[in-house]
Design a protein around this motif. Structure first.
Motif, PDB file in Angstrom:
ATOM      1  N   LEU A  49       0.818  -1.207   0.000  1.00  0.00           N
ATOM      2  CA  LEU A  49       0.000   0.000   0.000  1.00  0.00           C
ATOM      3  C   LEU A  49       0.857   1.265   0.000  1.00  0.00           C
ATOM      4  N   SER A  50       2.100   1.156  -0.452  1.00  0.00           N
ATOM      5  CA  SER A  50       2.935   2.332  -0.641  1.00  0.00           C
ATOM      6  C   SER A  50       2.446   3.089  -1.873  1.00  0.00           C
ATOM      7  N   PRO A  51       2.842   4.369  -2.055  1.00  0.00           N
ATOM      8  CA  PRO A  51       2.398   5.100  -3.253  1.00  0.00           C
ATOM      9  C   PRO A  51       2.725   4.378  -4.555  1.00  0.00           C
ATOM     10  N   TRP A  52       3.918   3.783  -4.635  1.00  0.00           N
ATOM     11  CA  TRP A  52       4.267   3.062  -5.852  1.00  0.00           C
ATOM     12  C   TRP A  52       3.403   1.812  -6.017  1.00  0.00           C
ATOM     13  N   GLY A  53       3.158   1.101  -4.907  1.00  0.00           N
ATOM     14  CA  GLY A  53       2.301  -0.074  -4.979  1.00  0.00           C
ATOM     15  C   GLY A  53       0.874   0.283  -5.370  1.00  0.00           C
ATOM     16  N   MET A  54       0.355   1.391  -4.839  1.00  0.00           N
ATOM     17  CA  MET A  54      -0.990   1.813  -5.214  1.00  0.00           C
ATOM     18  C   MET A  54      -1.046   2.235  -6.672  1.00  0.00           C
ATOM     19  N   PHE A  55       0.030   2.857  -7.169  1.00  0.00           N
ATOM     20  CA  PHE A  55       0.066   3.218  -8.584  1.00  0.00           C
ATOM     21  C   PHE A  55       0.022   1.977  -9.468  1.00  0.00           C
ATOM     22  N   PHE A 178      -8.652  19.356 -11.580  1.00  0.00           N
ATOM     23  CA  PHE A 178      -9.827  18.710 -12.165  1.00  0.00           C
ATOM     24  C   PHE A 178      -9.454  17.395 -12.847  1.00  0.00           C
ATOM     25  N   VAL A 179      -8.275  17.345 -13.452  1.00  0.00           N
ATOM     26  CA  VAL A 179      -7.817  16.085 -14.032  1.00  0.00           C
ATOM     27  C   VAL A 179      -7.613  15.044 -12.931  1.00  0.00           C
ATOM     28  N   GLY A 180      -6.986  15.466 -11.827  1.00  0.00           N
ATOM     29  CA  GLY A 180      -6.826  14.537 -10.701  1.00  0.00           C
ATOM     30  C   GLY A 180      -8.166  14.113 -10.132  1.00  0.00           C
ATOM     31  N   LEU A 181      -9.129  15.030 -10.075  1.00  0.00           N
ATOM     32  CA  LEU A 181     -10.456  14.680  -9.575  1.00  0.00           C
ATOM     33  C   LEU A 181     -11.145  13.678 -10.497  1.00  0.00           C
ATOM     34  N   PHE A 182     -10.932  13.823 -11.796  1.00  0.00           N
ATOM     35  CA  PHE A 182     -11.479  12.841 -12.735  1.00  0.00           C
ATOM     36  C   PHE A 182     -10.924  11.448 -12.448  1.00  0.00           C
ATOM     37  N   LEU A 214      -7.787   8.191  -4.606  1.00  0.00           N
ATOM     38  CA  LEU A 214      -7.418   9.463  -3.988  1.00  0.00           C
ATOM     39  C   LEU A 214      -5.986   9.863  -4.324  1.00  0.00           C
ATOM     40  N   LEU A 215      -5.154   8.887  -4.671  1.00  0.00           N
ATOM     41  CA  LEU A 215      -3.780   9.213  -5.065  1.00  0.00           C
ATOM     42  C   LEU A 215      -3.770  10.098  -6.312  1.00  0.00           C
ATOM     43  N   ALA A 216      -4.766   9.928  -7.193  1.00  0.00           N
ATOM     44  CA  ALA A 216      -4.843  10.774  -8.389  1.00  0.00           C
ATOM     45  C   ALA A 216      -5.095  12.231  -8.008  1.00  0.00           C
ATOM     46  N   THR A 217      -5.953  12.465  -7.018  1.00  0.00           N
ATOM     47  CA  THR A 217      -6.175  13.834  -6.555  1.00  0.00           C
ATOM     48  C   THR A 217      -4.899  14.417  -5.961  1.00  0.00           C
ATOM     49  N   ALA A 218      -4.149  13.603  -5.226  1.00  0.00           N
ATOM     50  CA  ALA A 218      -2.885  14.076  -4.670  1.00  0.00           C
ATOM     51  C   ALA A 218      -1.924  14.477  -5.785  1.00  0.00           C
ATOM     52  N   PHE A 219      -1.862  13.690  -6.844  1.00  0.00           N
ATOM     53  CA  PHE A 219      -1.014  14.036  -7.985  1.00  0.00           C
ATOM     54  C   PHE A 219      -1.460  15.365  -8.600  1.00  0.00           C
ATOM     55  N   GLY A 220      -2.781  15.569  -8.704  1.00  0.00           N
ATOM     56  CA  GLY A 220      -3.280  16.811  -9.267  1.00  0.00           C
ATOM     57  C   GLY A 220      -2.874  18.021  -8.451  1.00  0.00           C
TER      58      GLY A 220
END
Length: 272
Positions: A49-55, A178-182, A214-220
């Motif tokens: 469940l690390s960021p890389w593992g979640m990616f 907004f891209v991260g929210l998508f 939620l990791l996508a929102t963090a990236f955004g």
């Protein structure tokens, strides 16, 4: 004698109740859930469940969103580095040219110094000399207006040249959240679909998919926040650079107003 009979009766009752108590204890123990350490690993749960593992465990659409946001973040920092170096060099050169004009030399001396240069202040000087050449050295109100118009055009052109690439930072700052929210909405939608297919609401099964979304929102946010900050910083630096160009234009107008146009008509043809 009576006490002995009482003890004997108690021992008989205890021996009679003991088998029932033991049986009840084992039955209750059998009904208790087994310890967590004894549970077999659930294949539905991710092991990392690390960021890389979640990616790696995210949906392909969410992965695409995160890769795009990471690229946008790289573009942001590249533009910041390139524009910082370019603006710093331009400001240093403009300050040196301005100091030369403030020393009170003639326009012809300034043209000889900057004749082969292509920086902003050199463009201002050669543009003024070009107008003086076309006006045959005649100084009047119309000449001053024409010089001021030329200087304004050169200032605007140089500012546009330095502003190239900065607008993309505003685009990244406005669209990245907004891209991260998508990506987050898409990932949560897939998580709910997984809940429906697995017929379970166990949080341990649902939470990893939501965390990946939620990791996508963090990236955004990681892409958008620096882009907005850097854009505002570069906009202030460019505004300060335009002030330097305005000071140089004012110095050239002062030179023109003093009538320091000796030998202006014999100056070589200056390119605007």
């Amino acid at each position: 004698m009576q006490q002995r009979n009482t003890d004997h009766q108690c021992d008989g009752i205890w021996h009679w109740l003991m088998p029932g108590i033991v049986a009840s204890t084992f039955a209750a123990a059998a009904m208790l859930p087994s310890p967590a350490l004894a549970q077999e690993p659930n294949p539905l749960l991710p092991h990392n469940l690390s960021p890389w593992g979640m990616f790696l465990g995210a949906d392909v659409v969410v992965k695409t969103v995160m890769i795009g946001l990471a690229f946008a973040s790289l573009v942001t920092w590249t533009v910041w580095l390139a524009k910082t170096i370019e603006l710093q060099a331009a400001k240093n050169l403009a300050r040196r040219r301005l100091a030369m004009l403030e020393r009170g030399g003639s326009l012809s001396d300034a043209v000889r110094t900057c004749e082969t240069k292509r920086d902003a202040v050199a463009q201002l000087i050669t543009s003024t000399a070009r107008e003086a050449e076309l006006s045959d050295g005649i100084i009047d109100d119309g000449f001053k207006e024409r010089v001021a118009l030329r200087l304004e055009r050169v200032e605007a052109a140089m500012a546009r040249q330095l502003s190239r690439g900065v607008g993309i930072l505003a685009t990244i700052g406005a669209t990245a959240p907004f891209v991260g929210l998508f990506g987050t909405v898409w990932g949560i939608m897939n998580s709910f679909i997984g809940i429906s297919e697995s017929h379970t609401t166990n949080l341990a099964v649902v939470a990893p998919g939501i965390a990946e979304a939620l990791l996508a929102t963090a990236f955004g946010l990681v892409a958008a926040i620096p882009a907005v900050v850097i854009y505002n910083h570069l906009a202030r630096v460019i505004a300060g650079y335009r002030i330097l160009l305005g000071d140089a234009s004012a110095q050239l107008l002062l030179i023109v107003s003093r009538g320091q146009l000796r030998a202006a008509a014999t100056l070589p043809r200056a390119a605007e």
